[in-house]
Design a protein around this motif. Structure first.
Motif, short mmCIF file in Angstrom:
data_model
loop_
_atom_site.label_atom_id
_atom_site.label_comp_id
_atom_site.label_asym_id
_atom_site.label_seq_id
_atom_site.Cartn_x
_atom_site.Cartn_y
_atom_site.Cartn_z
N UNK A 187 0.84 -1.22 0.00
CA UNK A 187 0.00 0.00 0.00
C UNK A 187 0.87 1.25 0.00
N UNK A 188 1.94 1.24 0.85
CA UNK A 188 2.86 2.40 0.88
C UNK A 188 3.43 2.70 -0.50
N UNK A 189 3.64 1.64 -1.28
CA UNK A 189 4.24 1.83 -2.61
C UNK A 189 3.19 2.06 -3.68
N UNK A 190 1.93 2.16 -3.28
CA UNK A 190 0.86 2.44 -4.25
C UNK A 190 0.50 1.26 -5.13
N UNK A 191 0.84 0.03 -4.67
CA UNK A 191 0.53 -1.16 -5.47
C UNK A 191 -0.91 -1.59 -5.20
N UNK A 192 -1.66 -1.86 -6.25
CA UNK A 192 -3.05 -2.34 -6.10
C UNK A 192 -3.00 -3.85 -5.86
N UNK A 193 -3.79 -4.32 -4.88
CA UNK A 193 -3.74 -5.74 -4.51
C UNK A 193 -5.07 -6.42 -4.83
N UNK A 194 -4.98 -7.52 -5.58
CA UNK A 194 -6.18 -8.31 -5.90
C UNK A 194 -6.00 -9.70 -5.32
N UNK A 195 -6.91 -10.10 -4.42
CA UNK A 195 -6.88 -11.47 -3.89
C UNK A 195 -7.46 -12.39 -4.94
#
Ligand code: BGC
Length: 370
Positions: free
Chosen positions: A116-124
């Motif tokens: 999140x800090x690096x602005x990465x979008x996460x999809x489970x």
């Protein structure tokens, strides 16, 4: 490939992705109008040891690459620590999106905070990631429905609604750290528990959880076929004597495989009092077992559909479009409701293998010995 050929191929791939999620928010346009994608996508799969995750990973990687993305695909050997290290390594790169099928859905809070800090979008992917607000979307099949389909199949085949029984049942559950395993068990037990209570289903081993919440007590770590075989052998030795098991609730195909081996070792014979066994995934060897009357059903989750859906969600997220979801209620992960795209699972029996797995091209007849 020349640069122009690469661009045309990528534009065609991007158009395919848009097609995968075509609905309210995305209108597939002519190839010429589609933005060629660029970006780096990390894909974390739990293990290579199960057929399905190899297929999931390969398809997702292929779709994203065809659309113009770079990918970093990792498999974690069913080891939660190893998966966290892989994710940390991936986060050293300039990632846009992480797609994660977690080994342990509750152990990623720290590494996802870094994402999140690096602005990465996460999809489970397939399995929910719990106890974190840092997961953005979830792509899955309806996992509770998988269990319901298994439970209903047992009720129907044993004619329980008409009062038949008593039958000897052995229930199994999946890996205690997999959120899906809880949902599979809950779906099945919500259908079967009343027949255990009224005595139409008897559990000689005593391994019937008192309630859905106690499911992990019969969970098989890592969904290991070998552990399921050992557990089934123990139950047969300890509780059966000359009695026979009539039905086994197996949440997936890897467990069904181990259970089947234990039955063969114990002298059970196909077609002669062989128990009804459920499964899930339509793994190749289990489809062969269905043809050989060793497994009564499997719940098929067409991994091609899931990978297509997830790839489309990645593409929308990278491009800043609205990500297509169809469920914003069900999947509360302990920190938030994760917006989800949920797909329907399908029951397959020996009689429907052709109409489902073969006609759709999931398998060729020769893949499953037909
Ligand atoms: C998946 C199943 C799979 C199991 C073991 C679950 O999370 O939904 O399809 O059989 O994991 O890998």
């Amino acid at each position: 490939m020349s640069q122009i050929t690469k661009l045309i191929a990528a534009a065609a791939g991007a158009a395919l992705l848009l097609g995968a999620t075509a609905c309210a928010d995305s209108t597939p346009g002519a190839v010429g109008e589609v933005d060629v994608a660029s970006g780096l996508i990390g894909i974390a799969m739990p293990t290579k040891s199960l057929e399905r995750w190899n297929k999931d990973g390969a398809r997702l990687e292929g779709l994203l690459q065809d659309a113009g993305y770079d990918t970093n695909l990792q498999f974690a050997d069913n080891n939660a620590g190893q998966q966290i290290t892989q994710l940390q390594d991936m986060l050293q790169q300039d990632l846009d999106v992480l797609v994660i099928a977690p080994v342990d859905g509750s152990s990623l809070t720290g590494v996802l905070a870094e994402a999140k800090d690096k602005g990465v979008i996460v999809i489970a992917y397939d399995r929910l990631i719990n106890d974190t607000g840092d997961v953005d979307y979830y792509a899955t099949f309806d996992n509770y429905e998988v269990g319901k389909l298994q439970g209903r199949f047992i009720v129907e085949k044993l004619d329980l609604r008409a009062g038949a029984g008593p039958f000897n049942l052995e229930p199994f559950a999946g890996a205690p750290d997999d959120n899906n395993a809880k949902l599979f068990f809950a779906g099945a037990w919500d259908v079967l528990a009343e027949y255990v209570s009224n005595g139409q289903l008897v559990v000689p081993s005593g391994k019937a959880p008192a309630s859905n919440a106690d499911w992990a007590g019969i969970g098989i770590p890592g969904w290991s076929a070998d552990d399921a075989q050992a557990e089934m052998a123990d139950r047969l030795n300890a509780a059966y004597g000359t009695a026979k098991v009539d039905v086994v609730l197996s949440p997936n195909d890897s467990l069904a495989l181990g259970i089947t081996k234990a039955l063969l070792v114990a002298g059970y014979v196909e077609g002669v009092g062989w128990p009804l066994i459920t499964g899930q995934d339509a793994d190749q060897i289990n489809v062969e077992n269905m043809i050989a009357d060793r497994q009564a059903m499997t719940v098929w989750k067409d991994t091609r559909m899931l990978a297509d859906q997830a790839a489309g969600m990645v593409d929308q997220a990278v491009k800043g479009s609205k990500v297509t979801v169809n469920d914003e209620i069900t999947y509360h992960n302990g920190a938030k409701v994760v917006p989800t795209y949920q797909l329907p699972p399908v029951v397959v029996t020996k009689d429907s293998i052709k109409g489902t797995l073969l006609d759709s091209g999931f398998y060729k007849p020769e893949d499953v010995g037909l």
